[in-house]
Write a protein that holds these residues in place. Structure first.
Motif, PDB file in Angstrom:
ATOM      1  N   LEU A 132       0.863  -1.239  -0.009  1.00  0.00           N
ATOM      2  CA  LEU A 132       0.075   0.095   0.076  1.00  0.00           C
ATOM      3  C   LEU A 132       0.987   1.255  -0.010  1.00  0.00           C
ATOM      4  N   ASP A 133       2.036   0.955   0.728  1.00  0.00           N
ATOM      5  CA  ASP A 133       2.815   2.328   0.945  1.00  0.00           C
ATOM      6  C   ASP A 133       3.356   2.513  -0.789  1.00  0.00           C
ATOM      7  N   PHE A 134       3.665   1.481  -1.553  1.00  0.00           N
ATOM      8  CA  PHE A 134       4.077   1.880  -2.762  1.00  0.00           C
ATOM      9  C   PHE A 134       2.937   2.251  -3.721  1.00  0.00           C
ATOM     10  N   VAL A 135       1.705   2.042  -3.540  1.00  0.00           N
ATOM     11  CA  VAL A 135       0.536   2.568  -4.118  1.00  0.00           C
ATOM     12  C   VAL A 135       0.453   4.141  -3.748  1.00  0.00           C
ATOM     13  N   ASP A 136       0.782   4.281  -2.350  1.00  0.00           N
ATOM     14  CA  ASP A 136       0.564   5.703  -1.919  1.00  0.00           C
ATOM     15  C   ASP A 136       1.662   6.535  -2.597  1.00  0.00           C
ATOM     16  N   ARG A 137       2.705   5.989  -2.589  1.00  0.00           N
ATOM     17  CA  ARG A 137       3.905   6.705  -3.171  1.00  0.00           C
ATOM     18  C   ARG A 137       3.925   6.702  -4.890  1.00  0.00           C
ATOM     19  N   LYS A 138       2.981   6.238  -5.549  1.00  0.00           N
ATOM     20  CA  LYS A 138       2.839   6.067  -6.853  1.00  0.00           C
ATOM     21  C   LYS A 138       3.873   5.256  -7.691  1.00  0.00           C
ATOM     22  N   LYS A 139       4.665   4.078  -6.905  1.00  0.00           N
ATOM     23  CA  LYS A 139       5.389   3.402  -7.510  1.00  0.00           C
ATOM     24  C   LYS A 139       4.567   2.245  -8.334  1.00  0.00           C
ATOM     25  N   GLY A 174      -2.410  -2.030  -7.630  1.00  0.00           N
ATOM     26  CA  GLY A 174      -2.812  -2.494  -6.170  1.00  0.00           C
ATOM     27  C   GLY A 174      -3.829  -3.193  -5.905  1.00  0.00           C
ATOM     28  N   VAL A 175      -5.006  -2.970  -6.628  1.00  0.00           N
ATOM     29  CA  VAL A 175      -6.153  -3.854  -6.436  1.00  0.00           C
ATOM     30  C   VAL A 175      -6.021  -5.015  -7.002  1.00  0.00           C
ATOM     31  N   ASP A 176      -5.364  -5.326  -7.981  1.00  0.00           N
ATOM     32  CA  ASP A 176      -4.946  -6.648  -8.379  1.00  0.00           C
ATOM     33  C   ASP A 176      -4.400  -7.398  -7.586  1.00  0.00           C
ATOM     34  N   LEU A 177      -3.271  -6.757  -6.765  1.00  0.00           N
ATOM     35  CA  LEU A 177      -2.380  -7.397  -6.061  1.00  0.00           C
ATOM     36  C   LEU A 177      -3.065  -7.793  -4.500  1.00  0.00           C
ATOM     37  N   SER A 178      -4.246  -7.111  -4.215  1.00  0.00           N
ATOM     38  CA  SER A 178      -5.008  -7.230  -2.968  1.00  0.00           C
ATOM     39  C   SER A 178      -5.859  -8.746  -3.289  1.00  0.00           C
ATOM     40  N   TYR A 179      -5.728  -9.254  -4.216  1.00  0.00           N
ATOM     41  CA  TYR A 179      -6.421 -10.676  -4.487  1.00  0.00           C
ATOM     42  C   TYR A 179      -5.562 -11.664  -4.105  1.00  0.00           C
TER      43      TYR A 179
END
Length: 123
Positions: free
Chosen positions: A9-16, A22-27
């Motif tokens: 999630l931190d990588f998503v927040d930092r736009k990496k 991020g949604v795909d990885l949540s599965y």
């Protein structure tokens, strides 16, 4: 579990990592997310949309293994093929007499390339 998710999630927040990725990885389950995170941290490689969709699809089919994560995230290492270089005979005719065998021509070319590299003229 929270640590891996929080790092992703931190990588998503930092736009990496993009929101869709991020949604795909949540599965993915915790272990699968850890495999992805390991590659991100080791190689500084982040999944693109196509890769995250493939990860999600393999996960949904219960086919996502650590090896498959590596294949998806590091495709250049999977598909790396040895180079093969060939010359047409007429390109070499000016340099070698008809008596030279293919093996002898190869040895001469390799020895010349070795000398070229020793002199530091390699491209």
């Amino acid at each position: 579990m929270r640590i891996v998710r929080d790092e992703l999630l931190d990588f998503v927040d930092r736009k990496k990592i993009g929101f869709i990725q991020g949604v795909d990885l949540s599965y993915l389950n915790e272990e699968q997310q850890q495999w992805v995170l390991d590659i991100i941290l080791d190689r500084n490689v982040f999944p693109n949309i196509e890769q995250s969709a493939r990860l999600k699809a393999f996960c949904r089919e219960n086919m996502l293994t650590q090896e498959e994560v590596r294949n998806i995230m590091l495709p250049e290492q999977v598909s790396a093929k040895p180079r093969k270089v060939t010359f047409k005979a007429d390109r070499l005719d000016d340099y070698f007499d008809d008596e030279y065998t293919e093996e002898e021509i190869t040895e001469v070319i390799i020895s010349l390339l070795d000398e070229w590299m020793k002199r530091g003229e390699r491209a």
